[in-house]
Design a protein around this motif. Structure first.
Motif, PDB file in Angstrom:
ATOM      1  N   ASP A  74       0.829  -1.205   0.000  1.00 32.94           N
ATOM      2  CA  ASP A  74       0.000   0.000   0.000  1.00 32.94           C
ATOM      3  C   ASP A  74       0.868   1.261   0.000  1.00 32.94           C
ATOM      4  O   ASP A  74       0.520   2.256  -0.634  1.00 32.94           O
ATOM      5  CB  ASP A  74      -0.943   0.021   1.205  1.00 32.94           C
ATOM      6  N   ASP A  75       1.987   1.210   0.723  1.00 36.02           N
ATOM      7  CA  ASP A  75       2.909   2.348   0.731  1.00 36.02           C
ATOM      8  C   ASP A  75       3.488   2.586  -0.659  1.00 36.02           C
ATOM      9  O   ASP A  75       3.567   3.733  -1.126  1.00 36.02           O
ATOM     10  CB  ASP A  75       4.058   2.122   1.719  1.00 36.02           C
ATOM     11  N   GLN A  79       3.035   5.842  -3.099  1.00 33.71           N
ATOM     12  CA  GLN A  79       4.162   6.554  -3.708  1.00 33.71           C
ATOM     13  C   GLN A  79       3.934   6.744  -5.201  1.00 33.71           C
ATOM     14  O   GLN A  79       4.175   7.831  -5.737  1.00 33.71           O
ATOM     15  CB  GLN A  79       5.473   5.795  -3.492  1.00 33.71           C
ATOM     16  N   MET A  80       3.473   5.698  -5.863  1.00 32.52           N
ATOM     17  CA  MET A  80       3.206   5.807  -7.296  1.00 32.52           C
ATOM     18  C   MET A  80       2.061   6.780  -7.564  1.00 32.52           C
ATOM     19  O   MET A  80       2.100   7.551  -8.526  1.00 32.52           O
ATOM     20  CB  MET A  80       2.890   4.432  -7.904  1.00 32.52           C
ATOM     21  N   ARG A  81       1.051   6.784  -6.714  1.00 29.94           N
ATOM     22  CA  ARG A  81      -0.055   7.717  -6.875  1.00 29.94           C
ATOM     23  C   ARG A  81       0.435   9.153  -6.725  1.00 29.94           C
ATOM     24  O   ARG A  81       0.033  10.043  -7.488  1.00 29.94           O
ATOM     25  CB  ARG A  81      -1.163   7.420  -5.862  1.00 29.94           C
ATOM     26  N   ILE A  91      -5.707  12.707  -8.560  1.00 23.84           N
ATOM     27  CA  ILE A  91      -6.465  11.477  -8.790  1.00 23.84           C
ATOM     28  C   ILE A  91      -6.754  10.856  -7.424  1.00 23.84           C
ATOM     29  O   ILE A  91      -5.905  10.867  -6.532  1.00 23.84           O
ATOM     30  CB  ILE A  91      -5.691  10.496  -9.706  1.00 23.84           C
ATOM     31  N   SER A  92      -7.953  10.333  -7.248  1.00 21.52           N
ATOM     32  CA  SER A  92      -8.311   9.714  -5.971  1.00 21.52           C
ATOM     33  C   SER A  92      -7.677   8.322  -5.887  1.00 21.52           C
ATOM     34  O   SER A  92      -7.228   7.757  -6.891  1.00 21.52           O
ATOM     35  CB  SER A  92      -9.829   9.606  -5.831  1.00 21.52           C
ATOM     36  N   THR A  97      -6.485   3.096  -8.424  1.00 23.12           N
ATOM     37  CA  THR A  97      -6.585   1.633  -8.450  1.00 23.12           C
ATOM     38  C   THR A  97      -7.168   1.174  -9.786  1.00 23.12           C
ATOM     39  O   THR A  97      -6.673   0.220 -10.390  1.00 23.12           O
ATOM     40  CB  THR A  97      -7.440   1.128  -7.280  1.00 23.12           C
ATOM     41  N   ASP A  98      -8.195   1.864 -10.248  1.00 25.62           N
ATOM     42  CA  ASP A  98      -8.775   1.542 -11.555  1.00 25.62           C
ATOM     43  C   ASP A  98      -7.765   1.798 -12.673  1.00 25.62           C
ATOM     44  O   ASP A  98      -7.664   1.017 -13.621  1.00 25.62           O
ATOM     45  CB  ASP A  98     -10.043   2.373 -11.804  1.00 25.62           C
TER      46      ASP A  98
END
Length: 122
Positions: A74-75, A79-81, A91-92, A97-98
């Motif tokens: 998840d971390d 980081q990628m988000r 982006i949410s 995830t989508d």
């Protein structure tokens, strides 16, 4: 009547402290310490001396490796988000995830990972 004299406890600075380590780490440290203390003369080296020396040998690359090792999936995803947000806008978490399920995500990853060209010397 007798007055009770209050004694204040004298505080002393502790010279040692206990720490929790894994049994494997304890075993490895004791084996190294046994090797260090195999000598003909002189006093035995203490574990604290061995650990103090080992800590001075830690390089920034070791710290970075330990930090990376401590990250959960998840971390890494977060980081990628955050990288996505920095390069392409907000982006949410659900939308990201989508986005990970699309082919565009692979393009995004290829932009983030620096490519190295390895030349083979023959």
């Amino acid at each position: 009547m007798k007055e009770k004299s209050s004694k204040t406890p004298v505080k002393t600075d502790a010279k040692s402290a206990s720490i929790r380590i894994s049994l494997t780490a304890k075993k490895n440290a004791k084996e190294i310490l046994k090797t260090v203390n195999k000598k003909g003369y002189g006093r035995n080296v203490r574990l604290s001396e061995l650990l103090e020396l080992a800590m001075t040998l830690i390089q920034p690359a070791h710290i970075q490796m330990l930090q990376e090792k401590s990250l959960s999936s998840d971390d890494r995803k977060e980081q990628m988000r955050q990288k996505y947000i920095a390069t392409r806008g907000p982006i949410s978490k659900a939308e990201f995830t989508d986005f990970q399920m699309t082919a565009a995500y692979i393009d995004f990853l290829s932009e983030q990972i620096p490519t190295e060209v390895v030349e083979l010397n023959m």
